[in-house]
Write a protein that holds these residues in place. Sequence first.
Motif, PDB file in Angstrom:
ATOM      1  N   VAL A   1      21.007   2.017  19.138  1.00 57.05           N
ATOM      2  CA  VAL A   1      20.817   3.437  18.820  1.00 57.05           C
ATOM      3  C   VAL A   1      21.278   4.293  19.997  1.00 57.05           C
ATOM      4  CG1 VAL A   1      19.138   5.224  18.192  1.00 57.05           C
ATOM      5  CG2 VAL A   1      18.819   2.872  17.375  1.00 57.05           C
ATOM      6  N   THR A   2      22.238   5.172  19.753  1.00 57.82           N
ATOM      7  CA  THR A   2      22.671   6.102  20.792  1.00 57.82           C
ATOM      8  C   THR A   2      23.233   7.356  20.136  1.00 57.82           C
ATOM      9  OG1 THR A   2      23.741   6.223  22.964  1.00 57.82           O
ATOM     10  CG2 THR A   2      25.088   5.358  21.135  1.00 57.82           C
ATOM     11  N   GLY A   3      23.094   8.495  20.827  1.00 57.15           N
ATOM     12  CA  GLY A   3      23.607   9.761  20.316  1.00 57.15           C
ATOM     13  C   GLY A   3      22.810  10.338  19.161  1.00 57.15           C
ATOM     14  N   THR A   4      21.593   9.863  18.982  1.00 57.97           N
ATOM     15  CA  THR A   4      20.766  10.258  17.840  1.00 57.97           C
ATOM     16  C   THR A   4      19.696  11.259  18.260  1.00 57.97           C
ATOM     17  OG1 THR A   4      21.106   8.148  16.716  1.00 57.97           O
ATOM     18  CG2 THR A   4      19.128   9.361  16.128  1.00 57.97           C
ATOM     19  N   VAL A   5      19.408  12.213  17.378  1.00 57.95           N
ATOM     20  CA  VAL A   5      18.299  13.152  17.579  1.00 57.95           C
ATOM     21  C   VAL A   5      17.236  12.822  16.535  1.00 57.95           C
ATOM     22  CG1 VAL A   5      17.576  15.566  17.645  1.00 57.95           C
ATOM     23  CG2 VAL A   5      19.883  14.932  18.419  1.00 57.95           C
TER      24      VAL A   5
ATOM     25  N   LYS B   1      18.427  24.473  23.374  1.00 65.15           N
ATOM     26  CA  LYS B   1      18.145  23.213  22.692  1.00 65.15           C
ATOM     27  C   LYS B   1      19.305  22.803  21.770  1.00 65.15           C
ATOM     28  CE  LYS B   1      14.163  22.257  24.531  1.00 65.15           C
ATOM     29  NZ  LYS B   1      14.052  21.160  25.522  1.00 65.15           N
ATOM     30  N   ALA B   2      20.014  23.773  21.209  1.00 66.85           N
ATOM     31  CA  ALA B   2      21.227  23.439  20.451  1.00 66.85           C
ATOM     32  C   ALA B   2      22.253  22.794  21.381  1.00 66.85           C
ATOM     33  CB  ALA B   2      21.805  24.690  19.801  1.00 66.85           C
ATOM     34  N   ALA B   3      22.329  23.314  22.604  1.00 68.40           N
ATOM     35  CA  ALA B   3      23.231  22.721  23.598  1.00 68.40           C
ATOM     36  C   ALA B   3      22.781  21.307  23.971  1.00 68.40           C
ATOM     37  CB  ALA B   3      23.289  23.603  24.841  1.00 68.40           C
ATOM     38  N   ILE B   4      21.476  21.077  24.024  1.00 73.68           N
ATOM     39  CA  ILE B   4      20.951  19.738  24.313  1.00 73.68           C
ATOM     40  C   ILE B   4      21.396  18.755  23.235  1.00 73.68           C
ATOM     41  CG2 ILE B   4      18.823  18.352  24.361  1.00 73.68           C
ATOM     42  CD1 ILE B   4      19.338  19.769  26.990  1.00 73.68           C
TER      43      ILE B   4
ATOM     44  N   LYS C   1      24.895  14.022  22.136  1.00 73.42           N
ATOM     45  CA  LYS C   1      25.932  13.299  21.381  1.00 73.42           C
ATOM     46  C   LYS C   1      27.164  13.036  22.262  1.00 73.42           C
ATOM     47  CE  LYS C   1      24.289  15.440  17.135  1.00 73.42           C
ATOM     48  NZ  LYS C   1      24.538  16.486  16.109  1.00 73.42           N
ATOM     49  N   TRP C   2      27.582  14.077  22.987  1.00 68.36           N
ATOM     50  CA  TRP C   2      28.780  13.937  23.824  1.00 68.36           C
ATOM     51  C   TRP C   2      28.566  12.908  24.922  1.00 68.36           C
ATOM     52  CZ3 TRP C   2      30.439  14.220  28.793  1.00 68.36           C
ATOM     53  CH2 TRP C   2      31.820  14.375  29.007  1.00 68.36           C
TER      54      TRP C   2
ATOM     55  N   ASN D   1      31.689   4.629  25.899  1.00 63.47           N
ATOM     56  CA  ASN D   1      33.102   4.367  26.187  1.00 63.47           C
ATOM     57  C   ASN D   1      33.302   3.781  27.583  1.00 63.47           C
ATOM     58  OD1 ASN D   1      34.044   5.241  23.719  1.00 63.47           O
ATOM     59  ND2 ASN D   1      34.455   7.329  24.402  1.00 63.47           N
ATOM     60  N   ARG D   2      32.427   4.164  28.522  1.00 69.28           N
ATOM     61  CA  ARG D   2      32.610   3.749  29.907  1.00 69.28           C
ATOM     62  C   ARG D   2      31.775   2.524  30.287  1.00 69.28           C
ATOM     63  NH1 ARG D   2      34.389   8.754  32.897  1.00 69.28           N
ATOM     64  NH2 ARG D   2      34.922  10.202  31.241  1.00 69.28           N
ATOM     65  N   TYR D   3      30.585   2.391  29.664  1.00 72.03           N
ATOM     66  CA  TYR D   3      29.654   1.322  30.068  1.00 72.03           C
ATOM     67  C   TYR D   3      29.292   0.364  28.934  1.00 72.03           C
ATOM     68  CZ  TYR D   3      29.059   4.374  34.111  1.00 72.03           C
ATOM     69  OH  TYR D   3      29.285   5.144  35.222  1.00 72.03           O
ATOM     70  N   GLY D   4      29.923   0.551  27.772  1.00 66.91           N
ATOM     71  CA  GLY D   4      29.589  -0.330  26.648  1.00 66.91           C
ATOM     72  C   GLY D   4      28.197  -0.042  26.122  1.00 66.91           C
ATOM     73  N   ASP D   5      27.500  -1.103  25.702  1.00 67.46           N
ATOM     74  CA  ASP D   5      26.197  -0.902  25.066  1.00 67.46           C
ATOM     75  C   ASP D   5      25.029  -0.936  26.059  1.00 67.46           C
ATOM     76  OD1 ASP D   5      26.079  -3.570  25.728  1.00 67.46           O
ATOM     77  OD2 ASP D   5      25.783  -4.301  23.686  1.00 67.46           O
ATOM     78  N   THR D   6      25.335  -0.838  27.343  1.00 66.11           N
ATOM     79  CA  THR D   6      24.262  -0.960  28.343  1.00 66.11           C
ATOM     80  C   THR D   6      23.623   0.376  28.702  1.00 66.11           C
ATOM     81  OG1 THR D   6      25.802  -0.755  30.204  1.00 66.11           O
ATOM     82  CG2 THR D   6      25.382  -2.980  29.357  1.00 66.11           C
ATOM     83  N   MET D   7      24.306   1.494  28.423  1.00 70.27           N
ATOM     84  CA  MET D   7      23.783   2.814  28.758  1.00 70.27           C
ATOM     85  C   MET D   7      23.697   3.658  27.496  1.00 70.27           C
ATOM     86  SD  MET D   7      23.008   3.339  31.989  1.00 70.27           S
ATOM     87  CE  MET D   7      23.105   5.120  32.104  1.00 70.27           C
ATOM     88  N   ARG D   8      22.500   4.184  27.225  1.00 71.31           N
ATOM     89  CA  ARG D   8      22.286   4.931  25.990  1.00 71.31           C
ATOM     90  C   ARG D   8      21.640   6.283  26.277  1.00 71.31           C
ATOM     91  NH1 ARG D   8      18.577   3.075  22.758  1.00 71.31           N
ATOM     92  NH2 ARG D   8      17.426   1.797  24.257  1.00 71.31           N
ATOM     93  N   MET D   9      21.925   7.256  25.400  1.00 61.77           N
ATOM     94  CA  MET D   9      21.251   8.551  25.451  1.00 61.77           C
ATOM     95  C   MET D   9      20.897   8.989  24.035  1.00 61.77           C
ATOM     96  SD  MET D   9      22.448  12.327  26.854  1.00 61.77           S
ATOM     97  CE  MET D   9      22.081  12.069  28.591  1.00 61.77           C
ATOM     98  N   ASN D  10      19.655   9.379  23.843  1.00 66.15           N
ATOM     99  CA  ASN D  10      19.178   9.907  22.573  1.00 66.15           C
ATOM    100  C   ASN D  10      18.279  11.103  22.851  1.00 66.15           C
ATOM    101  OD1 ASN D  10      20.052   7.812  20.395  1.00 66.15           O
ATOM    102  ND2 ASN D  10      19.211   6.554  22.048  1.00 66.15           N
ATOM    103  N   ALA D  11      17.799  11.719  21.798  1.00 63.81           N
ATOM    104  CA  ALA D  11      16.879  12.849  21.963  1.00 63.81           C
ATOM    105  C   ALA D  11      15.788  12.784  20.912  1.00 63.81           C
ATOM    106  CB  ALA D  11      17.624  14.175  21.860  1.00 63.81           C
ATOM    107  N   ILE D  12      14.650  13.365  21.239  1.00 61.06           N
ATOM    108  CA  ILE D  12      13.568  13.579  20.291  1.00 61.06           C
ATOM    109  C   ILE D  12      13.486  15.078  20.020  1.00 61.06           C
ATOM    110  CG2 ILE D  12      11.056  13.511  19.960  1.00 61.06           C
ATOM    111  CD1 ILE D  12      11.013  11.027  21.755  1.00 61.06           C
ATOM    112  N   ALA D  13      13.391  15.447  18.735  1.00 54.82           N
ATOM    113  CA  ALA D  13      13.209  16.849  18.362  1.00 54.82           C
ATOM    114  C   ALA D  13      11.789  17.019  17.832  1.00 54.82           C
ATOM    115  CB  ALA D  13      14.239  17.266  17.313  1.00 54.82           C
ATOM    116  N   PRO D  14      10.863  17.434  18.690  1.00 55.48           N
ATOM    117  CA  PRO D  14       9.498  17.636  18.211  1.00 55.48           C
ATOM    118  C   PRO D  14       9.420  18.816  17.239  1.00 55.48           C
ATOM    119  CG  PRO D  14       9.578  17.516  20.620  1.00 55.48           C
ATOM    120  CD  PRO D  14      10.978  17.705  20.125  1.00 55.48           C
TER     121      PRO D  14
END
Length: 270
Positions: free
Chosen positions: A253-257, A168-171, A176-177, A184-197
């Motif tokens: 919002v992107t790269g946020t846990v 999960k630390a790797a997740i 973020k990465w 950098n490659r797709y602008g604001d159209t592609m996002r990744m975030n995470a939920i930490a329950p």
Amino acid sequence: MENFSLKDKVIIVTGGTGILGDAFIKGIAAAGGTVGILGRNQAIAQERADAVNASGGKAIALVADVMKEADLEVARDKVLDAYGRIDGLVNGAGGNMPGGIIQPDQDIFTMNMDGMRQVMDLNLWGTLIPTQIFGQVMAKGGKGSIVNISSMAAQQAITKVLGYSMAKAAIDNYTKWFAMELANRYGDTMRMNAIAPGFFLTEQNRALLTQPDGSYTERGNLVVKNTPFKRMGKAEELIGALVWLLSDASAFVTGTVVAVDGGFSIFSGV
């Protein structure tokens, strides 16, 4: 509000046959999304898809192992044949395994390396591989939101669960990465975030946290004691954060846990 809606969005949920996956499915469907329920148990996946469809929503059962690219490619094609698009991915597959647990009476210098590797593989590669398969479709389609599942075990040292903690630390790092690279490659159209329950009862942790009669173990009591809300979470309490991250309401919002933990991560215990 309209921008919290998932109407016309097709969202895949891996781990869709689990306890948290069930809440994710119901929350996405309630917000108007079409759900691809992905898991290894065909009966449960179909039962949950049928329940969504019977209540007026849209869902499709997808039987696949998140560690097998060929399975995921078949699932991807099934979704595209049915709906023509994929707009979101929830990487809900994962969990703890006995081989990744170190008990207090075990020698930490003779730990089960294969067990550690197995639990790391499921949680880390079981997130990366589906992202490769389904994320590529989203990127070609021009827009998408990916939500990973982190854990309190990534933020603090929690006894026993070493393999799960490392995964999960790797997740967190991957979230973020990959979010940075997507931007950098797709602008604001592609996002990744995470939920930490925080601590929610699932099939994987039930034996660690509860007795057969449902009362808490010593570990379960310690969790509650160190959670300011003084209770464990309910699966449905993850839905708000999930729908927000999948929807246009979180467009910047992107790269946020995001911690959904009853305050566990900010409490010192004093």
